[in-house]
Design a protein around this motif. Structure first.
Motif, PDB file in Angstrom:
ATOM      1  N   UNK A 133       0.840  -1.192   0.000  1.00  0.00           N
ATOM      2  CA  UNK A 133       0.000   0.000   0.000  1.00  0.00           C
ATOM      3  C   UNK A 133       0.878   1.246   0.000  1.00  0.00           C
ATOM      4  N   UNK A 134       0.384   2.312  -0.585  1.00  0.00           N
ATOM      5  CA  UNK A 134       1.140   3.556  -0.628  1.00  0.00           C
ATOM      6  C   UNK A 134       1.290   4.109   0.783  1.00  0.00           C
ATOM      7  N   UNK A 135       2.518   4.395   1.152  1.00  0.00           N
ATOM      8  CA  UNK A 135       2.766   4.854   2.507  1.00  0.00           C
ATOM      9  C   UNK A 135       2.401   6.328   2.654  1.00  0.00           C
ATOM     10  N   UNK A 136       1.762   6.671   3.769  1.00  0.00           N
ATOM     11  CA  UNK A 136       1.446   8.084   4.010  1.00  0.00           C
ATOM     12  C   UNK A 136       2.718   8.862   4.316  1.00  0.00           C
ATOM     13  N   UNK A 137       2.660  10.156   4.114  1.00  0.00           N
ATOM     14  CA  UNK A 137       3.815  11.018   4.352  1.00  0.00           C
ATOM     15  C   UNK A 137       3.956  11.263   5.852  1.00  0.00           C
ATOM     16  N   UNK A 138       5.123  11.017   6.390  1.00  0.00           N
ATOM     17  CA  UNK A 138       5.335  11.181   7.832  1.00  0.00           C
ATOM     18  C   UNK A 138       5.374  12.666   8.171  1.00  0.00           C
ATOM     19  N   UNK A 175      -3.549   9.863  -7.459  1.00  0.00           N
ATOM     20  CA  UNK A 175      -2.395  10.565  -7.992  1.00  0.00           C
ATOM     21  C   UNK A 175      -2.472  10.930  -9.447  1.00  0.00           C
ATOM     22  N   UNK A 176      -3.256  10.160 -10.245  1.00  0.00           N
ATOM     23  CA  UNK A 176      -3.299  10.420 -11.674  1.00  0.00           C
ATOM     24  C   UNK A 176      -4.701  10.634 -12.223  1.00  0.00           C
ATOM     25  N   UNK A 294      10.918   8.254  -1.071  1.00  0.00           N
ATOM     26  CA  UNK A 294      10.428   8.789  -2.337  1.00  0.00           C
ATOM     27  C   UNK A 294       8.914   8.600  -2.394  1.00  0.00           C
ATOM     28  N   UNK A 295       8.188   9.684  -2.256  1.00  0.00           N
ATOM     29  CA  UNK A 295       6.733   9.633  -2.274  1.00  0.00           C
ATOM     30  C   UNK A 295       6.206   9.830  -3.701  1.00  0.00           C
ATOM     31  N   UNK A 296       4.996   9.339  -3.928  1.00  0.00           N
ATOM     32  CA  UNK A 296       4.312   9.576  -5.191  1.00  0.00           C
ATOM     33  C   UNK A 296       3.087  10.442  -4.921  1.00  0.00           C
ATOM     34  N   UNK A 297       2.449  10.907  -5.980  1.00  0.00           N
ATOM     35  CA  UNK A 297       1.231  11.704  -5.807  1.00  0.00           C
ATOM     36  C   UNK A 297       0.171  10.921  -5.045  1.00  0.00           C
ATOM     37  N   UNK A 298       0.124   9.612  -5.272  1.00  0.00           N
ATOM     38  CA  UNK A 298      -0.902   8.783  -4.618  1.00  0.00           C
ATOM     39  C   UNK A 298      -0.670   8.713  -3.108  1.00  0.00           C
ATOM     40  N   UNK A 299       0.602   8.896  -2.678  1.00  0.00           N
ATOM     41  CA  UNK A 299       0.895   8.863  -1.247  1.00  0.00           C
ATOM     42  C   UNK A 299       0.175   9.995  -0.515  1.00  0.00           C
ATOM     43  N   UNK A 300      -0.113  11.077  -1.208  1.00  0.00           N
ATOM     44  CA  UNK A 300      -0.823  12.193  -0.580  1.00  0.00           C
ATOM     45  C   UNK A 300      -2.245  11.760  -0.231  1.00  0.00           C
ATOM     46  N   UNK A 301      -2.887  11.022  -1.130  1.00  0.00           N
ATOM     47  CA  UNK A 301      -4.232  10.488  -0.857  1.00  0.00           C
ATOM     48  C   UNK A 301      -4.179   9.532   0.333  1.00  0.00           C
ATOM     49  N   UNK A 302      -3.158   8.684   0.362  1.00  0.00           N
ATOM     50  CA  UNK A 302      -2.996   7.748   1.482  1.00  0.00           C
ATOM     51  C   UNK A 302      -2.820   8.511   2.788  1.00  0.00           C
TER      52      UNK A 302
END
Length: 373
Positions: A133-138, A175-176, A294-302
């Motif tokens: 799963x996409x990890x949330x931003x700490x 993210x997309x 390294x985060x992705x745009x989808x990590x923001x949703x997570x």
């Protein structure tokens, strides 16, 4: 002749309406899946994929049964479970269109479906391509983003980075999905009865909610509210970004100018930001500002879903923001423990471990004499 109130459509126009029902992502999945099956059939000298339109259901079932078992990537390794499901879903759409048969749900394809499920079980046991799963931003990285030039509202790039992040964060967008198609007219700025200003997004067709789903007419109810007196107010930066966009271009994500003055009305070019650049903004920011990962745009949703869940917001309310069809999807995010929670749980367990005994006290009499040499 009196003009008719009803339109007159040709068969081609009717078919076009049906074809447009399928989103671009689904079309890409179907194209990839059929290409893989076509390559497999050619390599096995089993004809072409177009030949499968006229074979019996029994023959198609047997063909798919063998295909699922022998399916491999170009390098000969096995596909991940998620990729297998995606390929099968693409073939399902293809055969519904070409044969009016559902290779997943109909009983005539039970044996191939059983084999497919068995293959997934094998892949899971082998741990092949287990999805993470996409990890949330700490929180430490969040602070770094807001404190650095990454989200500076005084530069065209920083202002766009902050606006994109908060668009994904507050509106819980993927993210997309539909990101490149966002227009300036898709937003509404209003004031609620408590006099708080907010930004909302006009509901658009998404992956989980197609236009024909009448029960989800208002599936996304998220709002981004202002924070009066806060220099990081998301509404203030949103309005500034909107005011700096090129007036002749309807796209919301425009290419930042390389040269401009602070007091210039337009900070962005009369051209849309490229897809690859737009989709990789969080990845680039992660590297440029040395975030912990390294985060992705989808990590923001997570991050958005995880924060709401950890703060006690009920799942039924979260899906009103995220657009998920079911509360069960929220559990995928709920199961991810934050760094703070991991430390807290470890400390709780450590507190239950008996402390070591105090060091033995030496008698005062012994301490009067120096040790023998």
């Amino acid at each position: 002749m009196e003009e008719s109130r009803f339109g007159i459509l040709s068969e081609e126009q009717l078919q076009s309406i049906i074809n447009n029902k399928v989103c671009l992502n689904t079309k890409a999945v179907v194209k990839t899946a059929t290409k893989i099956l076509k390559t497999y059939l050619n390599e096995r000298d089993l004809g072409d994929i177009d030949d499968l339109v006229n074979v019996s259901s029994e023959q198609l079932n047997l063909c798919l049964r063998k295909f699922y078992a022998e399916l491999r990537k170009v390098d000969g390794t096995k596909y991940a479970r998620k990729s297998m499901v995606t390929i099968r879903n693409g073939l399902q759409q293809h055969f519904i269109k070409t044969r009016s048969e559902d290779i997943i749900s109909e009983d005539r394809f039970n044996t191939s479906s059983a084999l497919f499920k068995a293959v997934l079980v094998q892949l899971k046991k082998a741990g092949v391509g287990e999805t993470k799963s996409k990890e949330p931003i700490v929180i430490e990285d969040m602070e770094k983003l807001y404190e650095s030039a990454a989200f500076s509202v005084d530069t065209s790039e920083g202002l766009q980075n902050k606006t994109l992040f908060e668009y994904l964060y507050y509106f819980c967008n993927r993210g997309r999905e539909n990101l490149r198609e966002v227009q300036k007219s898709d937003f509404c700025i209003a004031v609620d009865p408590s006099k708080r200003e907010y930004v909302s997004v006009i509901n658009k067709q998404t992956k989980n909610h197609r236009g024909y789903d009448i029960h989800n007419k208002d599936h996304k109810q998220s709002r981004m509210y202002d924070r009066p007196g806060d220099s990081r107010c998301p509404v203030a930066s949103f309005k500034k970004y909107l005011s700096k966009l090129h007036s002749s271009n309807p796209n919301f994500w425009q290419r930042p100018k390389r040269k401009y003055s602070d007091d210039e009305d337009t900070w962005y070019e009369n051209s849309a930001l490229g897809k690859n650049t737009l989709y990789s903004i969080m990845s680039r920011v992660s590297e440029d500002y040395t975030l912990s990962k390294r985060y992705t745009n989808y990590c923001v949703r997570a991050t958005s879903i995880t924060v709401l869940d950890h703060k006690g917001v009920e799942a039924r309310h979260i899906i009103g923001v995220s657009g998920h069809k079911s509360e069960t999807y929220i559990k995928l995010y709920s199961s991810h423990l934050s760094e703070d929670k991991k430390r807290q749980m470890s400390d709780i367990l450590s507190d239950n471990v008996p402390p070591p005994p105090p060091p033995a006290k030496r008698s005062a009499r012994c301490e009067q004499f120096e040790p023998l040499r």
